[in-house]
Structures are given as C-alpha cells and as structure tokens.
Design a protein around this motif. Sequence first.
Motif, PDB file in Angstrom:
ATOM      1  N   LEU A 109       3.516   2.274  -5.464  1.00  0.00           N
ATOM      2  CA  LEU A 109       4.619   1.558  -4.825  1.00  0.00           C
ATOM      3  C   LEU A 109       5.158   2.347  -3.638  1.00  0.00           C
ATOM      4  O   LEU A 109       5.424   1.777  -2.570  1.00  0.00           O
ATOM      5  CB  LEU A 109       5.734   1.298  -5.841  1.00  0.00           C
ATOM      6  N   TYR A 110       5.310   3.655  -3.820  1.00  0.00           N
ATOM      7  CA  TYR A 110       5.779   4.528  -2.731  1.00  0.00           C
ATOM      8  C   TYR A 110       4.828   4.430  -1.545  1.00  0.00           C
ATOM      9  O   TYR A 110       5.252   4.286  -0.391  1.00  0.00           O
ATOM     10  CB  TYR A 110       5.873   5.956  -3.244  1.00  0.00           C
ATOM     11  N   ASN A 116       3.585   2.701   3.923  1.00  0.00           N
ATOM     12  CA  ASN A 116       2.591   2.160   4.851  1.00  0.00           C
ATOM     13  C   ASN A 116       2.697   0.634   4.895  1.00  0.00           C
ATOM     14  O   ASN A 116       1.700  -0.074   4.742  1.00  0.00           O
ATOM     15  CB  ASN A 116       1.186   2.598   4.425  1.00  0.00           C
ATOM     16  N   TRP A 117       3.911   0.144   5.125  1.00  0.00           N
ATOM     17  CA  TRP A 117       4.172  -1.276   5.028  1.00  0.00           C
ATOM     18  C   TRP A 117       3.348  -2.125   5.997  1.00  0.00           C
ATOM     19  O   TRP A 117       2.883  -3.210   5.620  1.00  0.00           O
ATOM     20  CB  TRP A 117       5.654  -1.565   5.209  1.00  0.00           C
ATOM     21  N   PRO A 118       3.135  -1.719   7.253  1.00  0.00           N
ATOM     22  CA  PRO A 118       2.317  -2.553   8.145  1.00  0.00           C
ATOM     23  C   PRO A 118       0.923  -2.831   7.585  1.00  0.00           C
ATOM     24  O   PRO A 118       0.443  -3.971   7.627  1.00  0.00           O
ATOM     25  CB  PRO A 118       2.245  -1.710   9.430  1.00  0.00           C
ATOM     26  N   GLN A 119       0.259  -1.783   7.040  1.00  0.00           N
ATOM     27  CA  GLN A 119      -1.067  -1.979   6.452  1.00  0.00           C
ATOM     28  C   GLN A 119      -0.977  -2.833   5.182  1.00  0.00           C
ATOM     29  O   GLN A 119      -1.848  -3.658   4.914  1.00  0.00           O
ATOM     30  CB  GLN A 119      -1.713  -0.632   6.126  1.00  0.00           C
ATOM     31  N   THR A 120       0.108  -2.633   4.411  1.00  0.00           N
ATOM     32  CA  THR A 120       0.291  -3.411   3.186  1.00  0.00           C
ATOM     33  C   THR A 120       0.493  -4.884   3.505  1.00  0.00           C
ATOM     34  O   THR A 120      -0.098  -5.760   2.853  1.00  0.00           O
ATOM     35  CB  THR A 120       1.501  -2.885   2.394  1.00  0.00           C
ATOM     36  N   ALA A 121       1.319  -5.160   4.517  1.00  0.00           N
ATOM     37  CA  ALA A 121       1.585  -6.545   4.892  1.00  0.00           C
ATOM     38  C   ALA A 121       0.334  -7.222   5.446  1.00  0.00           C
ATOM     39  O   ALA A 121       0.122  -8.415   5.229  1.00  0.00           O
ATOM     40  CB  ALA A 121       2.711  -6.591   5.923  1.00  0.00           C
ATOM     41  N   ALA A 122      -0.503  -6.455   6.144  1.00  0.00           N
ATOM     42  CA  ALA A 122      -1.715  -7.022   6.728  1.00  0.00           C
ATOM     43  C   ALA A 122      -2.755  -7.370   5.666  1.00  0.00           C
ATOM     44  O   ALA A 122      -3.471  -8.374   5.786  1.00  0.00           O
ATOM     45  CB  ALA A 122      -2.310  -6.051   7.747  1.00  0.00           C
ATOM     46  N   ASP A 123      -2.845  -6.564   4.614  1.00  0.00           N
ATOM     47  CA  ASP A 123      -3.839  -6.798   3.551  1.00  0.00           C
ATOM     48  C   ASP A 123      -3.247  -6.369   2.210  1.00  0.00           C
ATOM     49  O   ASP A 123      -3.598  -5.309   1.679  1.00  0.00           O
ATOM     50  CB  ASP A 123      -5.123  -6.017   3.859  1.00  0.00           C
ATOM     51  N   PRO A 124      -2.329  -7.165   1.656  1.00  0.00           N
ATOM     52  CA  PRO A 124      -1.624  -6.767   0.416  1.00  0.00           C
ATOM     53  C   PRO A 124      -2.564  -6.463  -0.743  1.00  0.00           C
ATOM     54  O   PRO A 124      -2.429  -5.425  -1.397  1.00  0.00           O
ATOM     55  CB  PRO A 124      -0.731  -7.980   0.116  1.00  0.00           C
ATOM     56  N   TRP A 125      -3.502  -7.349  -1.007  1.00  0.00           N
ATOM     57  CA  TRP A 125      -4.392  -7.152  -2.149  1.00  0.00           C
ATOM     58  C   TRP A 125      -5.283  -5.936  -1.955  1.00  0.00           C
ATOM     59  O   TRP A 125      -5.507  -5.156  -2.878  1.00  0.00           O
ATOM     60  CB  TRP A 125      -5.226  -8.388  -2.399  1.00  0.00           C
ATOM     61  N   GLY A 126      -5.787  -5.761  -0.739  1.00  0.00           N
ATOM     62  CA  GLY A 126      -6.627  -4.603  -0.450  1.00  0.00           C
ATOM     63  C   GLY A 126      -5.857  -3.301  -0.613  1.00  0.00           C
ATOM     64  O   GLY A 126      -6.387  -2.320  -1.127  1.00  0.00           O
ATOM     65  N   ALA A 127      -4.588  -3.284  -0.190  1.00  0.00           N
ATOM     66  CA  ALA A 127      -3.766  -2.073  -0.310  1.00  0.00           C
ATOM     67  C   ALA A 127      -3.460  -1.764  -1.771  1.00  0.00           C
ATOM     68  O   ALA A 127      -3.473  -0.610  -2.194  1.00  0.00           O
ATOM     69  CB  ALA A 127      -2.468  -2.249   0.476  1.00  0.00           C
ATOM     70  N   ILE A 128      -3.210  -2.813  -2.553  1.00  0.00           N
ATOM     71  CA  ILE A 128      -2.870  -2.611  -3.966  1.00  0.00           C
ATOM     72  C   ILE A 128      -4.074  -2.125  -4.765  1.00  0.00           C
ATOM     73  O   ILE A 128      -3.957  -1.234  -5.620  1.00  0.00           O
ATOM     74  CB  ILE A 128      -2.312  -3.913  -4.569  1.00  0.00           C
TER      75      ILE A 128
END
Length: 275
Positions: free
Chosen positions: A62-63, A68-80
């Motif tokens: 979660l941290y 790295n919110w921009p990368q998370t927003a661009a590809d949420p599932w991939g980041a998770i």
Amino acid sequence: MYPVLFEIGGFTVTSFGVTMALAFLVAGWIFAHELERLDEDPDIAWDLVMYAALGGIAGAKLYYLLLNWPQTAADPWGAITSRSGLVWYGGFFGAAALVAWRVHRGRHSIPRFADAAAPALAVGYAIGRLGCFLVGDDYGRPTDLPWGVAFPNGAPPSTAANLRTYFGVDIPASIPGDTVLQVHPTQLYEVGMALIIFTILWNLRKRFTVPGALFALYLLLAGMERLIVEVFRAKDDRFFGPFTLAQSFSLLIIVTAIFMMYRLWSRRNGMEVAK
C-alpha cells in the motif's frame, strides 16, 4: 548477484523469497523464546508471525502504491500484482498495527509483547536486507570505494541510465547509459547495523524491566540506522530538502522513541517515589 536460486518445472524460487521466509522463521523462533522467558505462551509467537506477514506485505504494498501513484493509476492491476514494490516502513506500520490489534484482542500486554519482539525484529530485518542484496535491490549511490558492488542484473541494474532516470543521481554525461557502475552496497550496511542493534537489545533485554522500554530503544536505534543509511542510498524521494521520505519517517520515529522512553522512565520513578 543471485536473484533466482533454482527452478522446478515452471516454479521459480527466488533468493528474496527464501530470505524473507527465513527472516520470519528466525524472528518467530527468537520471539517465541522471549515470550517463554517472560512466562507467556510461546506458541502465540507463531500466530503473531502470521499476522505480521500479512500486515507487513499489505502495508508495504500500500505504501509503495501511494508513493508511486502515477504508475499505480496508469496500471492499477499491474502495480498491485507486481512482485516488486515492498517498502519497509509501510510493512512495519502495517505489521505493527495488525499484530497490536491481535495482541489487544487476546487481552495480552502490548508493551510486554513489543519488548519480546524487539530483538526478533532486528535480526529479521538483517536477514531480509540480505535478500535485497542478493536480488540487487535498494542499493546505494556510485562509489569508488574498494567494497563497491556492481549490480548488472539488479532490480534495476546499476547502470548510469537507471541511476539517472530512476534515482535522479547526477552521473556525468560522458558516461554511457549502459555502463554498469559500482555502488554502495547499502543492503550490507543495513545487515551489519541491524545485527549490532540485535546484539545491543539481546544484551540489555534482562536489564530493561519497564514494559515497553526495550521496544522504545529498538525504535530509537532502528530510526537512527535508517537515517544514516539513507545518506548513501540511491533515492528519488527527497521531498523535504536533503531528506528522503524514509529519513523523515526515521526522524519521527526517533522523536517518538525518545518521548516513549521519557514517559516510561518518568512513570517508573514516580511509582518508586510513591512507595
């Protein structure tokens, strides 16, 4: 380095995964030993280790996602679902919150259990950082020192281009981007400092009789350790002038630890005067 130890069929056994498992096992064994010494049920340790693992992984992820919110927003599932992105402070807070909840729910003393966990946390951290070294993660800035280490297969490789792009390190333009540079092996710095912290806590654990005091000392030493090592780390999160985000958290933890120790010892002295 050795990011992959071996493969069985289509299953890959990574050095980081093995060291993480070893860290929890060794820490759990030490934790159980300390609970038994404090006349608590040592079997509870393994229950809490499971909670620490779940809370630690969730908090660390979660941290990372928020940082790295921009990368998370661009590809949420991939980041998770990515195998990378486990930040220690997020893991620490996540594990601490879930374990404290479980200890409170079981009507045990949180300060007493925290003291028993302090040496285990230090040695578990040391083993975990060894895993970071083997996989080539969390390394430092370029160095010419004899013990500098190059990470050609790191995560990411310690190339001039990666140090410039991902970590904002000022690399001379004359150095080609694909050049693999030697860097500070900050993972090993942390292994050494964490083992020193473990030794201090282990030798003082029977002398600190005020519940919570040993854990406060752990927080103080751990905060100082991270504050120091961040000076050498390759980082791109210096949002507070020269301080990285981790150093800012470290300063907060150091202040909290000093306040905790002051309150605990003041309370003990007050009780002695009342007698």
